[in-house]
Design a protein around this motif. Structure first.
Motif, short mmCIF file in Angstrom:
data_model
loop_
_atom_site.label_atom_id
_atom_site.label_comp_id
_atom_site.label_asym_id
_atom_site.label_seq_id
_atom_site.Cartn_x
_atom_site.Cartn_y
_atom_site.Cartn_z
N ILE A 1 1.40 -6.38 -9.66
CA ILE A 1 0.86 -6.52 -8.35
C ILE A 1 -0.22 -5.57 -8.22
O ILE A 1 0.32 -4.25 -8.44
CB ILE A 1 2.03 -6.65 -7.29
CG1 ILE A 1 2.92 -7.77 -7.67
CG2 ILE A 1 1.25 -7.07 -6.01
CD1 ILE A 1 4.16 -7.72 -6.80
N GLY A 2 -1.31 -5.58 -7.64
CA GLY A 2 -2.19 -4.68 -7.27
C GLY A 2 -2.98 -5.01 -6.30
O GLY A 2 -3.05 -5.90 -5.53
N PRO A 3 -4.07 -4.13 -5.70
CA PRO A 3 -4.81 -4.20 -4.43
C PRO A 3 -5.63 -5.24 -4.66
O PRO A 3 -5.76 -5.74 -5.67
CB PRO A 3 -5.44 -2.75 -4.45
CG PRO A 3 -4.70 -2.12 -5.44
CD PRO A 3 -4.23 -2.58 -6.39
N ASP B 1 0.70 -1.08 -0.09
CA ASP B 1 0.02 -0.06 -0.10
C ASP B 1 0.89 1.43 0.05
O ASP B 1 0.52 2.19 -0.63
CB ASP B 1 -0.92 -0.03 1.22
CG ASP B 1 -2.03 -0.97 1.25
OD1 ASP B 1 -2.33 -1.64 0.00
OD2 ASP B 1 -2.65 -1.26 1.95
N ASN B 2 1.90 1.25 0.86
CA ASN B 2 2.76 2.27 0.93
C ASN B 2 3.26 2.78 -0.34
O ASN B 2 3.69 3.75 -1.00
CB ASN B 2 3.87 2.29 2.03
CG ASN B 2 3.38 2.32 3.49
OD1 ASN B 2 2.03 2.85 3.72
ND2 ASN B 2 3.94 1.83 4.42
N TYR C 1 -2.75 -10.11 -1.82
CA TYR C 1 -2.97 -9.23 -3.03
C TYR C 1 -2.94 -9.93 -4.56
O TYR C 1 -2.17 -10.89 -4.37
CB TYR C 1 -2.27 -7.88 -3.04
CG TYR C 1 -2.62 -6.78 -2.02
CD1 TYR C 1 -3.57 -7.19 -1.12
CD2 TYR C 1 -1.86 -5.59 -2.19
CE1 TYR C 1 -4.12 -6.16 -0.16
CE2 TYR C 1 -2.23 -4.70 -1.09
CZ TYR C 1 -3.21 -5.03 -0.18
OH TYR C 1 -3.45 -3.91 0.76
N PRO C 2 -3.68 -9.59 -5.39
CA PRO C 2 -3.31 -10.42 -6.56
C PRO C 2 -2.23 -9.91 -7.43
O PRO C 2 -1.36 -8.96 -7.21
CB PRO C 2 -4.52 -10.10 -7.54
CG PRO C 2 -4.86 -8.64 -7.24
CD PRO C 2 -4.46 -8.55 -5.41
N ASP D 1 -1.32 2.82 -9.97
CA ASP D 1 -2.51 1.69 -9.69
C ASP D 1 -2.03 0.35 -9.60
O ASP D 1 -2.70 -0.52 -9.10
CB ASP D 1 -3.33 1.92 -11.14
CG ASP D 1 -3.78 3.31 -11.31
OD1 ASP D 1 -4.52 3.71 -10.38
OD2 ASP D 1 -3.66 3.69 -12.44
N ALA D 2 -0.81 0.24 -10.07
CA ALA D 2 -0.10 -1.19 -10.05
C ALA D 2 1.56 -1.09 -9.80
O ALA D 2 2.02 -0.19 -10.07
CB ALA D 2 -0.43 -2.13 -11.21
#
Length: 513
Positions: free
Chosen positions: A480-482, A417-418, A460-461, A426-427
């Motif tokens: 990698i994203g949320p 997240d940071n 996370y995916p 976004d990714a």
């Protein structure tokens, strides 16, 4: 008619005939069109009545016969489904009657050997102690695939017990399947633990496959074998029926040669709730954080990273860069504590629920069997993870486990997240793993670097696809994203694939007629 005119007519007739022969000879046969085909290509052949599911299954069976145990000896497949042709004929009949269950109707898929099936395929995790163990029910994700018309072609080899048996293991080796090999260079590792699942699609043994991941077990073999792998958002695919390591991180995911095929298979595997959340979450990727964190000895990885940056910028995506990828202190220790605790708890439950034989009724029974047959089972490496898990007192250790679970997830999610928030991205785009290393049963795996842990522990995916080569060995780039950004990551992967990244077939020995 003059002799000269007759000669001209004969010449042009010969020229026309030669042109027709040339055109006919350059038109690919159906079999030639099947080599490394995509779902869309197979769908076109189905819809034009040039191909049946039965013929497609026979094609893959021939491919496996040519290079699994013989030929290149890739050992990607442990067991073939004896009922695959019968199932294919049934699905062909449904198609002839105008019924299509899904976009994947009549498409073959290979399942990792730790996924339960209620058929004549054993569920073994590659372990001798579970040899010929047949389960009475399908894993939930298998039931979903069958309902949508996929054909289970067989079970894939894997790192035994999903690479959670002992130290110094060799990825892709199992007691039942032997050593799976990389189709680009068979002296080198396929990584693991979903080794056979990745090799199967890379080597054209199957159109699609399913792997499982706890930490890196989809991302690493997909990257090292040059295919697409998806480690979806935690909980988005049911884990019911899969031989576990730890429910906190285990998840099944698609592996395929092409991004659109991976997305189709993911759709077939998702829970309805997860699919809806991913649809709501999907949006355009406007800015990414490119992480230049890799071992500089690998010039191919550096070149891949530069090329991916250029590809993204050319399609209008803003790219910011960092060379920082230092995981938080304590993350690894917290993760291992969770995995060992849940391994004892979850594996014992699976062995009970799926009526494992007496010799494998509990984790302690498995340890005893392995010790008794150490000359075969423990020939290359031990069972230290089994022994550490067995020693845990679940009741006495529960508070410590729960704290480790919370700590690990918090550290991993805050880390990602940071990075995303600091750079307004976004990714995250980052090299997946280094290139494959030589298979070494004496010393075990020679991992160079990998970047799967933050996504695995946070839940996370992550998506990986081939984006470069280190000499002849594929290299993957990870996205990698949320949570629930899976579709958005796959769209970003599709953009990279269209820009020149994506699957490049290995030089395979041809199946005999």
């Amino acid at each position: 008619m003059t002799v000269l005119r007759r000669c001209y007519l004969q010449f042009f007739a010969l020229l026309a005939a030669t042109s027709l022969i040339a055109c006919a000879s350059t038109e690919p046969t159906v079999k030639e069109q099947l080599a490394f085909a995509s779902v869309a290509q197979i769908q076109q052949l189905y819809s034009s009545n040039q191909l049946s599911s039965e013929e497609l299954v026979r094609y893959y069976q021939a491919q496996i016969a040519a290079n699994n145990e013989t030929g290149m000896q890739l050992r990607a497949i442990i067991d073939l489904n004896p009922d695959a042709l019968q199932i294919a004929r049934q699905l062909d009949q449904e198609r002839a009657n105008g019924t299509l269950r899904s976009p994947l109707h009549g498409m073959p898929v290979v399942l990792k050997a730790n996924i339960a099936t209620a058929d004549r395929l054993p569920t073994t995790a590659g372990a001798e102690v579970l040899q010929d163990h047949y389960t009475a029910s399908d894993a939930e994700v298998v039931a979903q695939l069958r309902q949508q018309g996929l054909i289970v072609l067989g079970k894939a080899n894997l790192s035994e017990w999903a690479n959670f048996r002992g130290f110094s293991s060799s990825s892709g080796w199992s007691g039942l399947g032997g050593q799976a090999r990389n189709p680009y260079l068979p002296t080198h590792t396929p990584c693991g633990s979903s080794s056979g699942s990745a090799v199967a699609v890379a080597a054209d043994f199957s159109l699609l496959s399913v792997g499982t991941e706890t930490d890196g077990s989809i991302m690493c073999p997909a990257s090292i074998n040059g295919v697409v792998g998806v480690k979806s958002t935690r909980g988005s695919v049911s884990g019911d029926g899969i031989i576990p390591i730890a429910s906190a991180q285990d998840i099944a995911g698609p592996m395929a040669r092409y991004v659109d095929d991976a997305r189709l298979l993911l759709n077939a595997m998702l829970t309805p709730v997860a699919r809806e959340q991913m649809e709501q979450q999907q949006g355009d990727t406007k800015k990414v954080l490119l992480v230049r964190a890799y071992d500089e000895q690998f010039v191919g990885v550096e070149a891949m990273t530069e090329r991916v940056e250029l590809q993204l910028e050319q399609v209008g995506i803003d790219v910011v860069s960092t060379d920082q990828w230092q995981l938080p202190d304590g993350l690894g220790d917290a993760e291992l504590e969770v995995l060992l605790y849940e391994f004892k708890r979850d594996l014992n439950q699976w062995l009970s629920d799926y009526d494992a034989p007496l010799q494998a009724a509990t984790i302690d029974a498995v340890i005893a069997y392995n010790n008794t047959h150490a000359d075969r089972v423990l020939v290359h490496f031990g069972q230290e993870y089994f022994e550490q898990a067995s020693a845990i007192d679940l009741e006495a250790s529960e508070d410590s486990y729960l704290q480790a679970l919370q700590t690990g997830r918090q550290l991993a999610s805050e880390f990602l997240d940071n990075l995303l928030e600091q750079h307004g991205a976004d990714a995250i785009v980052i090299p997946s793993y280094g290139p494959a290393w030589p298979i070494d049963h004496e010393n075990g795996d020679g991992f160079n670097f990998g970047t799967s842990t933050a996504g695995a522990v946070s839940g996370y995916p992550s998506v990986t696809l081939r984006a470069g080569f280190e000499n002849e060995l594929p290299l993957g780039i990870s996205l990698i994203g949320p949570n629930y950004s899976d579709y958005q990551l796959l769209e970003l992967a599709r953009i990279l694939e269209a820009s020149g990244s994506g699957f490049v077939a290995p030089q395979m020995q041809t199946a005999t007629e």
